[in-house]
Design a protein around this motif. Structure first.
Motif, PDB file in Angstrom:
ATOM      1  N   TYR A  76      -1.956 -40.265   5.249  1.00 50.85           N
ATOM      2  CA  TYR A  76      -1.085 -39.257   4.639  1.00 50.85           C
ATOM      3  C   TYR A  76       0.025 -39.926   3.834  1.00 50.85           C
ATOM      4  N   THR A  77       0.495 -39.244   2.814  1.00 53.96           N
ATOM      5  CA  THR A  77       1.660 -39.744   2.094  1.00 53.96           C
ATOM      6  C   THR A  77       2.885 -39.588   3.002  1.00 53.96           C
ATOM      7  N   ILE A  78       3.956 -40.232   2.642  1.00 51.87           N
ATOM      8  CA  ILE A  78       5.183 -40.120   3.433  1.00 51.87           C
ATOM      9  C   ILE A  78       5.640 -38.663   3.511  1.00 51.87           C
ATOM     10  N   GLU A  79       5.552 -37.947   2.407  1.00 52.32           N
ATOM     11  CA  GLU A  79       5.977 -36.543   2.375  1.00 52.32           C
ATOM     12  C   GLU A  79       5.070 -35.678   3.254  1.00 52.32           C
ATOM     13  N   GLU A  80       3.769 -35.919   3.171  1.00 48.30           N
ATOM     14  CA  GLU A  80       2.811 -35.170   3.991  1.00 48.30           C
ATOM     15  C   GLU A  80       3.028 -35.462   5.471  1.00 48.30           C
ATOM     16  N   ALA A  81       3.273 -36.730   5.787  1.00 49.45           N
ATOM     17  CA  ALA A  81       3.473 -37.136   7.183  1.00 49.45           C
ATOM     18  C   ALA A  81       4.744 -36.509   7.753  1.00 49.45           C
TER      19      ALA A  81
END
Length: 227
Positions: free
Chosen positions: A20-25
């Motif tokens: 996951y991207t940092i934002e998604e995580a």
């Protein structure tokens, strides 16, 4: 061991094979918290380093943009008592504080900061403080003449990161009650610090795994620039 319904439901939201991207995580870590209290958000790294080698040890500190939601009690060991008090130390003193630790087994604090001239008396309890990770160290900014800055940084959310014997690293970066943006910004700041701390001796992939999770929540693998 049988997993609870809440954990199972949370686990179903996470794709174990996805980075996951940092934002998604940051968004997902809030959605997968399974406890009723304000859970801690932790990050774990597995690094491709050999901690036994002096030139491959990864250790440092950073002040998270939004703190990590934990209020740390600071003990200042110094002869500059008024400075320590004005700076916001919860406890301050000299030899009497060392005696309290040594003879009363007192640990009512989370961090010790000290002026360099006091390291001689602190060394007498190094065997007690060391195993608990409480020994002041110039590398982490806890041995300094600038008590005001050291204490202010700690109160603002300064965290320490360091590899253990297995080259793992665990850092608390937020609370579930933080909004997604603050969690993402704290996570980004931590990742940047870890990347900057890469030892020159390390070849190939530096970070093997990077995971974010809440207290008792499922692990979420995440990715970032440089990995």
């Amino acid at each position: 061991m049988k997993k609870g319904k809440k954990y199972t439901a949370a686990l179903e939201k996470v794709d174990a094979n996805k980075l996951y991207t940092i934002e998604e995580a940051a968004k997902l870590v809030k959605e997968t918290s399974t406890v009723k209290f304000d859970a801690t958000v932790d990050v774990s790294f597995k690094l491709n380093v050999d901690p036994k080698q002096a030139d491959q040890q990864v250790r440092g500190t950073l002040v998270l943009p939004h703190g990590n939601g934990k209020t740390k009690k600071v003990l200042a060991i110094t002869d500059k008592l008024e400075d320590a008090k004005a700076a916001g130390a919860d406890f301050y003193g000299g030899q009497e504080m060392i005696d309290k630790i040594q003879h009363e087994n007192w640990f009512g604090f989370d961090v010790i900061v000290a002026t360099p001239n006091m390291m001689g008396i602190i060394g007498k309890v190094a065997r007690i403080l060391g195993p608990k990770g409480l020994m002041p160290n110039p590398k982490t900014g806890t041995v300094t003449m600038d008590l005001a800055k050291a204490i202010a940084d700690i109160k603002a959310g300064k965290v320490e990161y360091r590899t253990d014997k297995e080259a793992n690293m665990h850092i608390s970066i937020a609370k579930v009650s933080f909004d997604e943006k603050k969690i993402a910004e704290n996570l980004s700041a931590l990742v940047e610090a870890i990347l900057k701390a890469r030892p020159a001796a390390v070849k190939g992939n530096y970070i093997k795994t990077a995971v974010i999770h809440t207290t008792m929540g499922p692990a979420i693998n995440f990715t970032f620039n440089g990995r």
